[in-house]
Design a protein around this motif. Sequence first.
Motif, PDB file in Angstrom:
ATOM      1  N   GLU A  10       0.813  -1.306  -0.177  1.00 31.97           N
ATOM      2  CA  GLU A  10       0.030   0.019   0.157  1.00 31.97           C
ATOM      3  C   GLU A  10       0.673   1.394   0.032  1.00 31.97           C
ATOM      4  O   GLU A  10       1.945   1.247   0.537  1.00 31.97           O
ATOM      5  CB  GLU A  10      -0.816   0.076   0.979  1.00 31.97           C
ATOM      6  N   GLU A  11       0.141   2.390  -0.519  1.00 31.19           N
ATOM      7  CA  GLU A  11       0.978   3.558  -0.479  1.00 31.19           C
ATOM      8  C   GLU A  11       1.367   3.914   0.737  1.00 31.19           C
ATOM      9  O   GLU A  11       0.522   3.864   1.722  1.00 31.19           O
ATOM     10  CB  GLU A  11      -0.255   4.725  -1.157  1.00 31.19           C
ATOM     11  N   GLU A  12       2.534   4.694   1.011  1.00 33.29           N
ATOM     12  CA  GLU A  12       2.894   5.230   1.948  1.00 33.29           C
ATOM     13  C   GLU A  12       3.802   6.488   1.628  1.00 33.29           C
ATOM     14  O   GLU A  12       4.157   6.796   0.717  1.00 33.29           O
ATOM     15  CB  GLU A  12       3.878   4.382   2.643  1.00 33.29           C
ATOM     16  N   THR A  13       4.025   7.361   2.735  1.00 39.18           N
ATOM     17  CA  THR A  13       4.746   8.626   2.650  1.00 39.18           C
ATOM     18  C   THR A  13       5.687   8.701   3.865  1.00 39.18           C
ATOM     19  O   THR A  13       4.848   8.273   5.055  1.00 39.18           O
ATOM     20  CB  THR A  13       3.757   9.969   2.669  1.00 39.18           C
ATOM     21  N   HIS A  14       7.058   9.012   3.523  1.00 42.11           N
ATOM     22  CA  HIS A  14       7.722   9.241   4.977  1.00 42.11           C
ATOM     23  C   HIS A  14       7.919  10.557   5.200  1.00 42.11           C
ATOM     24  O   HIS A  14       7.872  11.485   4.064  1.00 42.11           O
ATOM     25  CB  HIS A  14       8.890   8.308   4.613  1.00 42.11           C
TER      26      HIS A  14
END
Length: 98
Positions: free
Chosen positions: A41-45
Amino acid sequence: MALVDFESLAASLPTAWTSSITGQVGPARIKVLRMDDQAYEEETHDYNEGLLVINGKMLLEVLGEEVVVTTGQMYLAFAGVPHSVLPGSYGTLVIIDM
């Protein structure tokens, strides 16, 4: 110094897409995992993330565009930019959190 065999480490992990920290250089954490054709799934850091394919292929979606990363290539996912792994990705992946 220590020799690190990423492929052996990834193969020994109990499940795909579960990373194991193999080391740290300054503030950068180095992790390894095994990809298994499943999507992630999409993730952002809030930090940059280097995605280095040791063997196989990783299919990413970044800002609506598909990016193919193959053996020996690294994709730099910049902090704040959403990214996801598409189905069909397989092999050994090293993640460098910077």
